[in-house]
Design a protein around this motif. Sequence first.
Motif, mmCIF file in Angstrom:
data_model
loop_
_atom_site.group_PDB
_atom_site.id
_atom_site.type_symbol
_atom_site.label_atom_id
_atom_site.label_comp_id
_atom_site.label_asym_id
_atom_site.label_seq_id
_atom_site.Cartn_x
_atom_site.Cartn_y
_atom_site.Cartn_z
ATOM 1 N N ARG A 288 -32.702 -9.506 -10.039
ATOM 2 C CA ARG A 288 -31.647 -8.514 -10.203
ATOM 3 C C ARG A 288 -32.237 -7.302 -10.879
ATOM 4 N N VAL A 289 -31.907 -6.123 -10.362
ATOM 5 C CA VAL A 289 -32.385 -4.875 -10.953
ATOM 6 C C VAL A 289 -31.190 -4.164 -11.580
ATOM 7 N N TYR A 290 -31.311 -3.895 -12.872
ATOM 8 C CA TYR A 290 -30.273 -3.192 -13.612
ATOM 9 C C TYR A 290 -30.725 -1.755 -13.822
ATOM 10 N N LYS A 291 -29.816 -0.791 -13.592
ATOM 11 C CA LYS A 291 -30.127 0.613 -13.817
ATOM 12 C C LYS A 291 -28.852 1.342 -14.222
ATOM 13 N N PHE A 292 -29.013 2.592 -14.652
ATOM 14 C CA PHE A 292 -27.885 3.378 -15.120
ATOM 15 C C PHE A 292 -26.825 3.543 -14.041
ATOM 16 N N SER A 293 -25.569 3.462 -14.464
ATOM 17 C CA SER A 293 -24.434 3.701 -13.578
ATOM 18 C C SER A 293 -23.282 4.241 -14.410
ATOM 19 N N ASP A 294 -22.580 5.238 -13.869
ATOM 20 C CA ASP A 294 -21.383 5.753 -14.541
ATOM 21 C C ASP A 294 -20.195 4.814 -14.353
ATOM 22 N N ASN A 295 -20.303 3.904 -13.395
ATOM 23 C CA ASN A 295 -19.222 2.980 -13.076
ATOM 24 C C ASN A 295 -19.241 1.805 -14.055
ATOM 25 N N SER A 296 -18.261 1.741 -14.938
ATOM 26 C CA SER A 296 -18.226 0.682 -15.950
ATOM 27 C C SER A 296 -17.993 -0.701 -15.336
ATOM 28 N N LYS A 297 -17.571 -0.762 -14.082
ATOM 29 C CA LYS A 297 -17.343 -2.049 -13.421
ATOM 30 C C LYS A 297 -18.556 -2.519 -12.621
ATOM 31 N N ASP A 298 -19.616 -1.724 -12.600
ATOM 32 C CA ASP A 298 -20.838 -2.089 -11.884
ATOM 33 C C ASP A 298 -21.489 -3.280 -12.592
ATOM 34 N N PRO A 299 -21.635 -4.427 -11.907
ATOM 35 C CA PRO A 299 -22.195 -5.610 -12.566
ATOM 36 C C PRO A 299 -23.688 -5.480 -12.884
ATOM 37 N N LEU A 300 -24.364 -4.504 -12.297
ATOM 38 C CA LEU A 300 -25.795 -4.298 -12.549
ATOM 39 C C LEU A 300 -26.030 -3.025 -13.356
#
Length: 119
Positions: free
Chosen positions: A92-104
């Motif tokens: 799994r690759v985690y990166k920045f997202s403005d979406n607070s519901k993004d699981p990654l």
Amino acid sequence: MPLDKIRSTPIHLVTKLAALVALLLAPVFAHERAEAGDYVLVVGQVNKPALPGMVNGLDLTLTVRKKADNTPVEGLEKTLQVEIIAPSGQKRVYKFSDNSKDPLRLRARFGVAGGYTTT
């Protein structure tokens, strides 16, 4: 000396207290420290101990090793990527997202300079 008096001696109470403190603090030391070039990474899990079925996340703190005060590295949340590989090989690759519901989603930890988390 009777057995009940031995159990109440200060040394016995200190031993019990030391064992209790060790059990309670063991999860705190579950983070690992690694050096990469000029940086020091402290990596662990948000919830310790990790239990099956429990939601968990990455706890990462990044500092500069060569500075005397281990200066925190801040402002990386938009460029930092973290890849986690499970024992099964699943990645799994985690990166920045403005979406607070993004699981990654990877984000800066509030109140922790140089701290980043996936929760």
